[in-house]
Design an enzyme around this catalytic site. Sequence first.
Site, PDB file in Angstrom:
ATOM      1  N   ARG A 160       0.859  -1.183  -0.101  1.00  0.00           N
ATOM      2  CA  ARG A 160      -0.026  -0.084   0.020  1.00  0.00           C
ATOM      3  C   ARG A 160       1.047   1.247  -0.004  1.00  0.00           C
ATOM      4  NH1 ARG A 160      -5.251   1.628   3.699  1.00  0.00           N
ATOM      5  NH2 ARG A 160      -5.756  -0.003   1.979  1.00  0.00           N
ATOM      6  N   HIS A 193      -7.670   0.925  -6.456  1.00  0.00           N
ATOM      7  CA  HIS A 193      -7.762   0.033  -5.006  1.00  0.00           C
ATOM      8  C   HIS A 193      -8.195  -1.319  -5.826  1.00  0.00           C
ATOM      9  CE1 HIS A 193      -7.787  -1.076  -1.244  1.00  0.00           C
ATOM     10  NE2 HIS A 193      -8.709  -0.371  -0.676  1.00  0.00           N
ATOM     11  N   GLN A 248     -10.074  -3.847  -3.205  1.00  0.00           N
ATOM     12  CA  GLN A 248     -11.457  -3.432  -2.540  1.00  0.00           C
ATOM     13  C   GLN A 248     -12.533  -3.736  -3.512  1.00  0.00           C
ATOM     14  OE1 GLN A 248     -12.165  -1.717   0.507  1.00  0.00           O
ATOM     15  NE2 GLN A 248     -14.048  -2.631  -0.286  1.00  0.00           N
ATOM     16  N   ASP A 252     -17.190   7.316  -1.135  1.00  0.00           N
ATOM     17  CA  ASP A 252     -15.745   7.256  -0.494  1.00  0.00           C
ATOM     18  C   ASP A 252     -15.515   8.626   0.013  1.00  0.00           C
ATOM     19  OD1 ASP A 252     -13.310   6.259   0.472  1.00  0.00           O
ATOM     20  OD2 ASP A 252     -12.363   6.361  -1.606  1.00  0.00           O
ATOM     21  N   CYS A 301     -16.310   1.593   0.943  1.00  0.00           N
ATOM     22  CA  CYS A 301     -15.008   0.795   1.251  1.00  0.00           C
ATOM     23  C   CYS A 301     -14.519   0.953   2.671  1.00  0.00           C
ATOM     24  CB  CYS A 301     -13.873   1.039   0.372  1.00  0.00           C
ATOM     25  SG  CYS A 301     -13.250   2.741   0.476  1.00  0.00           S
ATOM     26  N   ARG A 346     -13.561  -8.752   1.772  1.00  0.00           N
ATOM     27  CA  ARG A 346     -12.024  -8.321   1.512  1.00  0.00           C
ATOM     28  C   ARG A 346     -11.277  -9.526   1.873  1.00  0.00           C
ATOM     29  NH1 ARG A 346     -10.159  -3.185   1.843  1.00  0.00           N
ATOM     30  NH2 ARG A 346      -7.972  -4.248   0.987  1.00  0.00           N
TER      31      ARG A 346
HETATM   32  N1  NVA Z   1      -9.930   6.949  -1.081  1.00  0.00           N
HETATM   33  C1  NVA Z   1      -9.554   6.461  -0.019  1.00  0.00           C
HETATM   34  C2  NVA Z   1      -9.826   4.976   0.136  1.00  0.00           C
HETATM   35  C3  NVA Z   1      -9.358   4.407   1.602  1.00  0.00           C
HETATM   36  C4  NVA Z   1      -9.551   3.060   1.835  1.00  0.00           C
HETATM   37  C5  NVA Z   1      -8.049   6.664   0.433  1.00  0.00           C
HETATM   38  O1  NVA Z   1      -7.240   6.507  -0.503  1.00  0.00           O
HETATM   39  O2  NVA Z   1      -7.597   7.157   1.437  1.00  0.00           O
HETATM   40  N1   CP Z   2     -11.000   0.040   2.494  1.00  0.00           N
HETATM   41  C1   CP Z   2      -9.858  -0.118   3.100  1.00  0.00           C
HETATM   42  O1   CP Z   2      -8.814  -0.277   2.374  1.00  0.00           O
HETATM   43  O2   CP Z   2      -9.717   0.028   4.354  1.00  0.00           O
HETATM   44  P1   CP Z   2      -8.234   0.319   5.025  1.00  0.00           P
HETATM   45  O3   CP Z   2      -7.652   1.563   4.824  1.00  0.00           O
HETATM   46  O4   CP Z   2      -8.823   0.148   6.579  1.00  0.00           O
HETATM   47  O5   CP Z   2      -7.328  -0.787   4.756  1.00  0.00           O
END
Ligand code: NVA
Ligand code: CP
Length: 301
Positions: free
Chosen positions: A102, A129, A132, A219, A259, A287
């Site tokens: 990540r 993502h 997800q 989101d 998500c 997930r």
């Molecule tokens: N768009 C959000 C998704 C988190 C799972 C982010 O990138 O923070």
């Molecule tokens: N939806 C998601 O990826 O959650 P986290 O940021 O908690 O991993």
Amino acid sequence: MKHLLKLSDLSAQEITEILDLADQLKYEKKNGIPHKHLEGKTLGMIFEKSSTRTRVSFEVGMADLGGYPLFLSSNDLQIGRGEPVEDTARVLSRYLDGIMIRTFQQKEVEDLAKYGSIPIINGLTDYCHPCQVLADLMTIREYKRSFHGLKMCFIGDGNNMSNSLMVGAIKMGMEFAIACPKGYEPDADLMKWASENGKFTCTESCADAAKDADILVTDVWASMGQEAEAKERQKVFASYQINADLMAVAKSDAMVLHCLPAHRGEEITAEVLEAHAAEIFDEAENRLHAQKAVLVKLMKD
Ligand code: NVA
Ligand code: CP
């Protein structure tokens, strides 16, 4: 399939195979049927951003599969002190059987795959993502049985989630409509691809996008890494919310996905989130199952 770097790399057939295996693994887990496909395998999990769901579901998923998950925070790795990704990739390939990462830039994930010799899984970048959205597709199929003829609507930022949802929806034959403020559209190349390969609309009007939708998704207004823009985004996105009024223009049996983490009162009201908690928390659970399917596809001998 050698890696999961972005959803656009997968065919509809490959996505269906992942979802079918995810359903099977979910059934096996619920019924106590062992499924230790990855005995003796180690997954490195590099996190350059925070996570609850991704970290825990990958860690538990590897344990369920009989393998070993290794949490690697970039605060502790030399990568956080500037060691090049091409060296990190070659070193970690000598120890591990797979890497979940990540991070911010999609290029970093692509470079790990380019220079390493083990499967790489994208656990979220600024661009997309995919894990997800595999879980989201799994959840939609559970609730709606098939993707045929469905309309998915996304309300909010043209971010990593909307990029991946757009690709996932169009690949699986759904209509995809996004409502976002001007200047906050999804990736331009992906929008071009979506309009050439399916039914796609991008509008500033939430009501137009949500009209007769079967699935509404949203989101956060400010993603990880955009903290400095959060105040400005609160103003820009103020009307981009899934609330009771918007639900009224969607189909009466529309499902809602998020998500998570969610900001109640911003992109979604507490009322809508709680009314659709069943599918939203099934989505979070999925997930685990969807990622286990990806791990088996990529890492099983
Ligand atoms: N768009 C959000 C998704 C988190 C799972 C982010 O990138 O923070
Ligand atoms: N939806 C998601 O990826 O959650 P986290 O940021 O908690 O991993």
